[in-house]
Design an enzyme around this catalytic site. Structure first.
Site, PDB file in Angstrom:
ATOM      1  N   ASN A 190      41.545  47.766  35.226  1.00 12.74           N
ATOM      2  CA  ASN A 190      40.864  46.938  36.326  1.00 12.74           C
ATOM      3  C   ASN A 190      40.558  45.562  35.763  1.00 12.74           C
ATOM      4  OD1 ASN A 190      39.583  46.541  39.208  1.00 12.74           O
ATOM      5  ND2 ASN A 190      37.775  46.270  38.039  1.00 12.74           N
TER       6      ASN A 190
ATOM      7  N   GLU B 169      37.596  44.877  44.246  1.00 14.73           N
ATOM      8  CA  GLU B 169      36.550  43.897  44.493  1.00 14.73           C
ATOM      9  C   GLU B 169      36.832  42.792  45.306  1.00 14.73           C
ATOM     10  OE1 GLU B 169      35.086  43.365  40.657  1.00 14.73           O
ATOM     11  OE2 GLU B 169      35.639  45.100  39.681  1.00 14.73           O
TER      12      GLU B 169
ATOM     13  N   HIS C  89      38.939  38.910  43.806  1.00 17.14           N
ATOM     14  CA  HIS C  89      38.012  37.852  43.726  1.00 17.14           C
ATOM     15  C   HIS C  89      38.834  36.539  44.172  1.00 17.14           C
ATOM     16  CE1 HIS C  89      34.628  40.526  42.799  1.00 17.14           C
ATOM     17  NE2 HIS C  89      35.127  40.784  41.814  1.00 17.14           N
TER      18      HIS C  89
ATOM     19  N   GLU D  23      38.602  44.503  32.408  1.00 18.92           N
ATOM     20  CA  GLU D  23      38.686  43.093  31.769  1.00 18.92           C
ATOM     21  C   GLU D  23      38.932  42.982  30.323  1.00 18.92           C
ATOM     22  OE1 GLU D  23      35.032  41.325  33.556  1.00 18.92           O
ATOM     23  OE2 GLU D  23      35.834  41.900  35.586  1.00 18.92           O
TER      24      GLU D  23
ATOM     25  N   ASP E 171      36.620  39.714  47.737  1.00 14.83           N
ATOM     26  CA  ASP E 171      35.731  38.878  48.623  1.00 14.83           C
ATOM     27  C   ASP E 171      36.397  37.360  48.353  1.00 14.83           C
ATOM     28  OD1 ASP E 171      34.992  38.011  45.669  1.00 14.83           O
ATOM     29  OD2 ASP E 171      33.035  38.939  45.774  1.00 14.83           O
TER      30      ASP E 171
END
Length: 367
Positions: free
Chosen positions: A215, A280, A251, A172, A282
């Site tokens: 990432n 990651e 996400h 990030e 969801d």
């Protein structure tokens, strides 16, 4: 040290003195070996989950999930061929004091992975968030700060050399506008953007076999942020910096449309000679009173999960798909997104949502 962290450290020290059981026996709702996600996955493709622990879990009314919840560990071992420490390798957890490392939980996760024939994704080495207070508020010279980062990377990556398949080296580092985080990222702010290349070089020196990744979130589509990564990685690789991969976190929210150009975005990074991954995943949703999703929400959630996985499977270099936790009771989403939740693929009792079935059928279709 925070009181909750102190209690958890003492608890972990006792718990980890007893080896975590292997998970060869049937786990809740797995129905046997042939009904799991990892069995359904094509050869060479890793389906993974974050390992719940640290971070927001320390303020919740339950003990550490990984060390305390045996059914959780059984499902984690049975269903997945890859694991990622959710918080247990982040700076605030693994390096809580300048001259002290806390390797207990990270060691346990790596050991668990070996017992269950899983690979490990390391997360993360250079980040603006979840840094310990001693680091963020320390009055260090540039040379001291650079030495701290170099020593941390060499120590952590070196400890697990040969046992971690992929590392999120830089996490990030761009804002959504595509600008480097020069305000809240202590490393870039104090040492300049050149420290990013150094971090990759140090990680590669510590473990030449590990694949090293950038990432980030909100890079699923072709946009200003993913364009910034594309340009940076192109320059770094041209300069011989050992960057091996680019990963999108995934996400997503049902409040927003699906990133329909995800596959084409992954393919352009593959065109740079990179491995790609979705790391990651969801899919959260806004819940009505009572907190129970509607059937329509569950169908849409399953569609989002399936489309993300399909995009990854359609890119030859995308060999890793990781969900950010598999059971709702341990998800980070309700803690950070008020009124939202139900973001994972299993209910609290480990029974399957439509999203789980969508992932499994999609994997099985590519065997």
């Amino acid at each position: 040290m925070k009181p909750a962290r102190l209690i958890m450290t003492l608890f972990t020290a006792v718990t980890l003195s007893v080896p975590l059981a292997s998970t060869a026996s049937a786990a809740p709702e797995t129905g046997g070996h042939h009904d799991t996600l990892r069995w359904a996955a094509p050869r060479g493709f890793h389906i993974g989950s974050a390992v719940a622990g640290g971070g927001h879990h320390e303020t919740q009314p339950y003990p550490d999930p990984f060390t305390s919840d045996r059914p959780y560990r059984q499902v984690l071992g049975a269903e997945f061929s890859s694991v990622s420490p959710e918080n247990q390798m982040k700076w605030e957890y693994i390096h809580p004091e300048r001259d002290r490392y806390n390797f207990g939980m990270a060691d346990a996760i790596v050991r668990f992975a070996k017992q269950n024939r899983q690979v490990v994704r390391g997360h993360t080495l250079l980040w603006h968030s979840q840094n310990p207070e001693w680091l963020e508020k320390g009055e260090f010279t540039k040379d001291e700060l650079r030495a701290i980062l170099r020593e941390h990377i060499r120590t952590v990556v070196g400890r697990y050399a040969g046992r971690i398949q992929q590392w999120d080296v830089a996490n990030e580092i761009f804002t959504d506008s595509g600008a480097l985080r020069t305000t809240d990222n202590v490393w870039i702010r104090e040492l300049g953007p050149g420290i990013i290349a150094d971090a990759f070089r140090w990680a590669h020196q510590a473990d030449p076999r590990a694949k090293l990744f950038f990432n980030d979130y909100n890079v699923e589509s072709v946009n200003a942020k993913s364009d910034a990564y594309y340009a940076l990685i192109k320059d770094l690789r041209a300069a011989g910096v050992p960057v091996h991969g680019f990963s999108v976190q995934g996400h997503l929210s049902l409040d927003y449309g699906f990133p329909g150009d995800l596959e084409s975005n992954l393919k352009r990074f593959a065109g740079l000679g990179l491995q790609t991954a979705i790391t990651e995943v969801d899919v959260r949703m806004t819940l009505q009173a009572g907190g129970v999703p509607t059937e329509a929400q569950l169908r849409q959630q399953a569609d989002y999960y399936q489309r993300m996985l399909t995009a990854c499977l359609n890119v030859s270099t995308c060999c890793s798909f990781t969900i950010w936790g598999f059971v709702d009771k341990y998800s980070w989403v309700p803690v950070f997104f008020q009124g939202q939740g139900a973001a994972t693929v299993m209910w609290n009792d480990f029974t399957h949502k439509p999203a789980y079935d969508a992932l499994r059928s999609t994997l099985a279709g590519r065997r």
